[in-house]
Design an enzyme around this catalytic site. Structure first.
Site, PDB file in Angstrom:
ATOM      1  N   HIS A 246      -5.239  -0.441  -4.085  1.00  0.00           N
ATOM      2  CA  HIS A 246      -6.771  -0.670  -3.649  1.00  0.00           C
ATOM      3  C   HIS A 246      -7.940  -0.281  -5.069  1.00  0.00           C
ATOM      4  CE1 HIS A 246      -4.218  -1.344  -0.338  1.00  0.00           C
ATOM      5  NE2 HIS A 246      -3.598  -0.807  -0.101  1.00  0.00           N
TER       6      HIS A 246
ATOM      7  N   SER B 108       0.851  -1.488  -0.096  1.00  0.00           N
ATOM      8  CA  SER B 108      -0.266  -0.026  -0.473  1.00  0.00           C
ATOM      9  C   SER B 108       0.918   1.255  -0.025  1.00  0.00           C
ATOM     10  CB  SER B 108      -0.940   0.070   1.487  1.00  0.00           C
ATOM     11  OG  SER B 108      -2.322   1.198   0.841  1.00  0.00           O
TER      12      SER B 108
END
Length: 202
Positions: free
Chosen positions: A158, A123
């Site tokens: 994401h 991330s």
């Protein structure tokens, strides 16, 4: 010197046991002896629970972690250069990069990378290696800011999140000559010598 960066969008040790993408990472560096792998949790403000999960996941290797306080150590470059792998956790990307830049830890990572230390992250720890980041400013806004520029372009992890996808796609229309990567939570990229060599779907 071979240089490797593994960008992880989702999964990994923080979400699953014996995660395939973590096994893939270890295979990049595999030697006969256990690997020296250090976790950097700056983006989560050195959250202890996150650090504990890392130690559990990599207990068969030689795990360690580097806190924000450690960035000030006079021998921090030597510490990082001695590692096989640096694994950067998720959280607030912009906060993490600001801390690294203030302490000079961004240059420590750049130097270690040039010496062959493998860089990996999930991330925030995936998008930070790129030239440009586009991520949350707060709960309602996104903004552009500089990454570490080890890899050209920008990465959106994401991408399966609707709000993030819409925001990134809108921003992408302004990036005419930039290489843009989008990853859903089961998708990951392996760069060798700054060239994309594999997309790993888990």
């Amino acid at each position: 010197m071979e240089r490797n960066i593994l960008t992880i969008s989702g999964g990994g040790f923080s979400e699953e046991d014996n995660a395939y993408i973590d096994e893939y990472l270890l295979k990049i560096a595999r030697k006969q002896e256990p690997l020296k792998i250090a976790f950097i949790a700056t983006a989560s403000s050195d959250a202890q629970s996150y650090i504990d999960k890392f130690y559990e996941a990599f207990k068969t290797e030689l795990p360690s972690h580097i806190t924000m306080r450690d960035f000030e150590l006079p021998n921090i470059q030597e510490v990082v250069n001695a590692l096989d792998i640096v694994y950067v956790g998720g959280g607030n990307t912009q906060y993490m990069l600001e801390i690294w830049q203030k302490t000079g830890f961004d240059n420590v990572l750049r130097n270690a990378y040039q010496k062959g230390v493998i860089l990996a992250g999930i991330s925030a720890g995936a998008m930070c290696w790129f030239e440009t980041c586009y991520s949350e400013k707060n709960e309602e806004e996104y903004e552009e800011f500089k990454g570490l520029d080890m890899l050209k372009g920008s990465l959106c992890p994401h991408y399966n999140d609707t709000e993030r996808r819409i925001a990134f796609n809108s921003w992408a229309t302004t990036q005419k000559n930039s290489t843009l990567y989008t990853l859903e939570d089961n998708e990951n990229l392996h760069f060798k010598n700054e060239k994309l060599i594999a997309k790993i779907i888990t």
